[in-house]
Structure formats: C-alpha cells, structure tokens
Design an enzyme around this catalytic site. Structure first.
Site, PDB file in Angstrom:
ATOM      1  N   SER A 217       0.867  -1.162  -0.041  1.00  0.00           N
ATOM      2  CA  SER A 217       0.082  -0.032   0.051  1.00  0.00           C
ATOM      3  C   SER A 217       0.854   1.398  -0.162  1.00  0.00           C
ATOM      4  O   SER A 217       1.586   1.407  -0.927  1.00  0.00           O
ATOM      5  CB  SER A 217      -1.063  -0.028   1.105  1.00  0.00           C
ATOM      6  OG  SER A 217      -2.104   0.925   0.911  1.00  0.00           O
ATOM      7  N   GLU A 346      -8.753  -4.692  -4.690  1.00  0.00           N
ATOM      8  CA  GLU A 346      -8.243  -3.963  -3.506  1.00  0.00           C
ATOM      9  C   GLU A 346      -9.376  -3.174  -2.652  1.00  0.00           C
ATOM     10  O   GLU A 346      -9.393  -3.342  -1.566  1.00  0.00           O
ATOM     11  CB  GLU A 346      -7.207  -2.787  -4.072  1.00  0.00           C
ATOM     12  CG  GLU A 346      -6.211  -3.389  -4.759  1.00  0.00           C
ATOM     13  CD  GLU A 346      -5.216  -4.000  -3.886  1.00  0.00           C
ATOM     14  OE1 GLU A 346      -5.061  -3.932  -2.603  1.00  0.00           O
ATOM     15  OE2 GLU A 346      -3.863  -4.344  -4.506  1.00  0.00           O
ATOM     16  N   HIS A 438      -7.726  -5.511  -0.478  1.00  0.00           N
ATOM     17  CA  HIS A 438      -6.467  -4.816   0.039  1.00  0.00           C
ATOM     18  C   HIS A 438      -6.186  -5.684   1.304  1.00  0.00           C
ATOM     19  O   HIS A 438      -6.802  -6.086   2.074  1.00  0.00           O
ATOM     20  CB  HIS A 438      -7.006  -3.441   0.124  1.00  0.00           C
ATOM     21  CG  HIS A 438      -5.675  -2.465   0.389  1.00  0.00           C
ATOM     22  ND1 HIS A 438      -4.682  -2.432  -0.631  1.00  0.00           N
ATOM     23  CD2 HIS A 438      -5.437  -1.701   1.358  1.00  0.00           C
ATOM     24  CE1 HIS A 438      -3.838  -1.547  -0.158  1.00  0.00           C
ATOM     25  NE2 HIS A 438      -4.231  -1.081   1.098  1.00  0.00           N
TER      26      HIS A 438
END
Length: 519
Positions: A217, A346, A438
């Site tokens: 991320s 995600e 995610h």
C-alpha cells in the site's frame, strides 16, 4: 514482564545467555549484537540451529523527533554505554487506536519513534552475509505500524533471510509542507533507516550489498518512490512492491493543505507556528485540512481519483526532483530488479454496504456522476463486463481499485522499459470478505498464516500452497534469483496469477488488459 538482564557481553559476535525471568519461555535466550551506536540485547526464539530466530526490537536509528528536532531531518542517534535492551517494540509514529484495520498494527506510545526491528536466524559468527529484506509498512502515509505480528521475519529467517522493519514519520509530521523545515521528512526517515541497515546489518548476519526493499500500500508506494529516487540508489539492490499507492503530491497541493491546517489550528503556516501547536492538535486536524471545503463526499472521491493521496512524498525539486513514474521512465533505478503487483479487488469492498441502493443505478450513470469522460467509461465498462455483471457497486469498486492501484502496476512496468520487471496479480478471494481485497496478500507474502488475526481476512483454512508460492517467489528475488515467471520487460503484459480460478493459467499473456482504458 521483561527478563532480568544478563551481564553485558563483549566482542562483536552474538552472545547467548540464559534469561532469569520465570515468565520467559524455556527456549528463549538473550542474544547481543553491536551497532555503530552501541550494543543491543534481543531475544532468541527457539533452539539455536533448529529453525528459530532472534528478534531485536525498537533499535533507534535516529534521535527522537521532538523538541528542537521536531520537523527536522532525522539526526543520527547518540551512542550509548553498556548494553541497550531491544526486547520490546519501540514507539510508533501512529498514535492511539486507529480503529478496525485489515492488518493488525498496534500503536506504541513514546517519543523515540524512529526505530528498526531486526529478525535474524544468525546467533553465532557474524560473517554469514545473508540476504536482507527491509519492510516499509503501509497506512496511506498517515497511519500504520512496524509492530504488526504479520511483519515478524520468522518465515524469512527460516529461509535464510534477515528481515528488518522500519518506522517513519506520518501525515503532516512526515510529509506536510512547512516553511523553514526540510521537506519530505518521512522519506528522509526511510533513507536514514536504510543507511542504518548499510552500517549495521553485517553484525546481525546480513549482507549490506544484498538488500531488498519491500512494502505494501503506502509502503509499496514508498519502495517505488525510493526506486525512483537518485539519493537512495546505493542503499538497496532490488524491490518488491505490493499494491503500491503512489502520492507524488504537487508543491501547490502540499502548500494549500498546510495553509489550511494552520488556519484550523490557529497558528502561522511556518515552522515556528506549527511547533507552537501540539502533536495531538495537528494530528486531529490533518484529515479535515484535506477535505473539500464544501463537505461534498462525492467531491472527495473525485479528488482522490484525480489527484491521489493528500499526504505523502512531495515533488519538492530537492530530495524528490520529479514524479515517480517520470523518474523511472528516465532510467532511475533501471539496474535494480523489480516485482510488483496488486490484488484483484483492492477497494471493491468499500461499496459492499451500498450494493442494495446502487443496484437501481445504471453503471454508466454512476460513472458519469464521478465525472469519468464518456469515451473512457465506455471503454472501461466494455473491458470489465464480467465485473459489471456483479452489479454497479462491484464495478465502481473495481474502478477505484484500478485507478488507485492496478493501473499503477502497468504504468510502472511500462515506464521501466527493458529494466528487469516482473508483474503479478493476487486473485484468491477471501472467504470472509468475498473479494481478493486490500491487505489479503500480506500474510501470504510473509507466510504467517498461523497468526490468529489472519482468520478474519482469510478464513480458518487459508491455502498454504498459495503462501508457499508467493513467499517462495519473494525469497527467490531477495536471494538474487529469478522469481519464477517470464518478466514483463521481456514480454509486456506477462503476468503471474497467484490464487486464480482453476480455469486461469498461472501465467497469462496480458493480465492487466482490463485497466488499459485508464492509461
């Protein structure tokens, strides 16, 4: 309970001594190592030579960024006398309870927030020269913690890899524009931590010439930013970026956000002004300072999709001379192998709660509300028919995923040209969250499926073969080998699919075709 310290050892090799605390597991042993600032004491987990590893936690790489050092570039830590305990995680830049997060990332109070954690399988001679992976945590550049149990380096240690996790200043403190203060303080923290690794990792069994940086991320964005940063080039040799979120904040946006934050805090937009406000005050206001003044939530979503994250590395013309992809296109970091990829969905889950309402809204109309140009939305919807059949919420969530994460994969891979680059997708859907969402790939990458926090995101029986595949590819890259499939740089589009459906080959010819309309 902290074990009673043993007598200080001498020499440069690790020393093993017995803890005296009754609360310490019987297989735990103290281990010591030298750093350039002084000797540290960690803890060995397991029996030496039987698959265990040592943990050295909270070792400072810079002085606490408080007082006169608040908003300053990181300053090397002052040497200490004797042996310093490194038995507990150090203070984190993340403060308080961040709420429910997909990765368990605890906050640790304290001022000494610039620290590293070292996990190593070596407890004897220090000439092992093992490869090293340095992990940079995510959290949108405003949150996150290196103290997560998922970031423990046990599995990498098992495979002969020394692991380091690092901290850095977050949000406005780390990345906000301040007249009279150095820019990109959080990025300077990354550089200082990597320099610490160069100077010290040999004493923990690592080879400073074989350092791989990795992150997820915002941490993935951080390692790509470092790959594209001229000042960082001597500090590592390869990169793995998971679900990278780039920032590349323009100077204008950075100044505007800082001026607004100063107004909210009632201080002058200068170093002296911001220093007169407490850390708690600025932290509480930094999110509001970047919200649309109209309060229009849809405008906030458009801003994220068009401009990206509000806090993060700024293109300052100094440390960061140009945006990440432009620097990669010009050849910065071309000598370093790169693996990058994203999960298939995600952020799709953020619209799950709105799926009932959105099912009455045609996808094309929803895209128009986001100001997506007509030709772009037509091409995107045509290329994402399978996702569109899952409903308007699903295709909107995929669009957000693609704009923020998956299109970055293609842009970076294309910008690198002939530089060694491998691309993958993580496609295994969570049995508890529906999507390949995610953070789902992180416990597989670290091969830490036994951690009790994993079940919430990956169910009670996550596939160990998938962990072996993606973790094995990471180990191969760190060791300096081919990660195991044909590189994008040889055949653009080539993508390794981890955890895909049985009908999908492990390697596909154009794994990111569905994002091409966004490029």
């Amino acid at each position: 309970m902290t074990p009673t310290p043993p007598p200080a050892a001498t020499g440069t090799s690790h020393a093993i001594t017995g803890p005296e605390s009754p609360d310490t597991p019987p297989t735990a042993r103290y281990v010591e190592a030298d750093t350039v600032a002084g000797r540290v004491r960690g803890l060995w987990r397991g029996e030496p030579g039987a698959g265990g590893s040592a943990a050295f936690l909270g070792i400072p790489f810079a002085e606490p960024p408080v007082g006169a050092l608040r908003f300053a570039a990181p300053v090397p830590v002052e040497p200490w006398a004797g042996v310093r305990d490194a038995l507990d995680f150090g203070a984190t830049a993340q403060r308080g309870d961040p709420g429910i997060t997909l990765i368990p990332e605890p906050s640790v109070p304290g001022d000494a927030t610039l620290n590293v954690n070292v996990f190593t399988p070596v407890v004897g001679p220090t000439d092992a020269a093992l490869p090293v992976v340095v992990w940079i945590h995510g959290g949108g550049y405003v949150s996150g913690s290196p103290a997560s149990p998922w970031y423990d380096g046990r599995a990498f240690n098992r495979d002969g890899v020394v692991t380091v996790t690092i901290s850095y200043r977050l949000g406005f403190d780390g990345f906000g524009h301040i007249d009279g203060a150095p820019s990109n303080r959080g990025a300077r923290d990354w550089l200082a931590a990597l320099q610490w690794v160069q100077d010290n990792i040999a004493n923990f069994g690592g080879d400073p010439s074989r350092v791989t940086i990795a992150g997820q991320s915002a941490g993935g964005g951080a390692v790509l930013r470092l790959l594209a940063l001229p000042a960082a080039q001597p500090l590592f040799h390869s990169v793995w970026a998971l679900s990278a979120a780039l920032a590349d904040v323009s100077p204008e946006r950075a100044r505007s956000a800082s001026i607004r934050l100063a107004g909210l805090a009632g201080v002058a937009p200068t170093r002296e002004g911001f220093a007169s406000a407490s850390e708690e005050t600025l932290h509480a206001l930094q999110s509001k300072a970047t919200e649309p003044e109209s309060g229009d939530r849809l405008a906030g979503v458009r801003g994220l999709l068009e401009d990206g994250l509000s806090w993060g590395p700024m293109v300052d013309g100094d440390l960061v001379p140009e945006p990440t992809i432009a620097a990669l296109r010009s050849g910065v970091g071309a000598d370093k192998p790169l693996v990058l990829g994203a999960t298939d969905d995600e952020f799709t889950m953020v619209l799950d709660s709105a799926a009932g309402k959105l099912r009455f809204i045609p996808a094309a109309l929803a895209f128009a509300k986001l100001d997506v140009p007509r030709e772009r939305r037509r091409a995107y919807l045509a290329d994402n028919k399978a996702q569109r059949r899952k409903g308007t919420a699903a295709v909107l969530g995929r669009y957000v995923t693609d704009v923020v994460f998956r299109s970055t994969v293609v842009k970076v891979a294309d910008a690198r040209g002939a530089a060694s680059t491998w691309v993958y997708r993580f496609s295994w859907p969570s049995p508890t969250r529906r999507w390949a969402l995610h953070c789902l790939d992180v416990p597989f990458w670290f091969d830490c499926l036994e951690d009790p926090h994993v079940a919430a995101i990956a169910g009670d029986a996550p596939p160990r073969r998938l962990a072996a595949a993606i973790h094995g590819a990471a180990v191969a890259l760190v060791r300096g080998d081919d990660p195991g499939w044909r590189p994008w740089s040889d055949a653009p589009g080539t993508t390794r699919v981890f955890g895909g459906a049985a009908s999908v080959p492990d390697v596909v010819a154009d794994g990111y075709r569905s994002v091409r309309a966004l490029l």
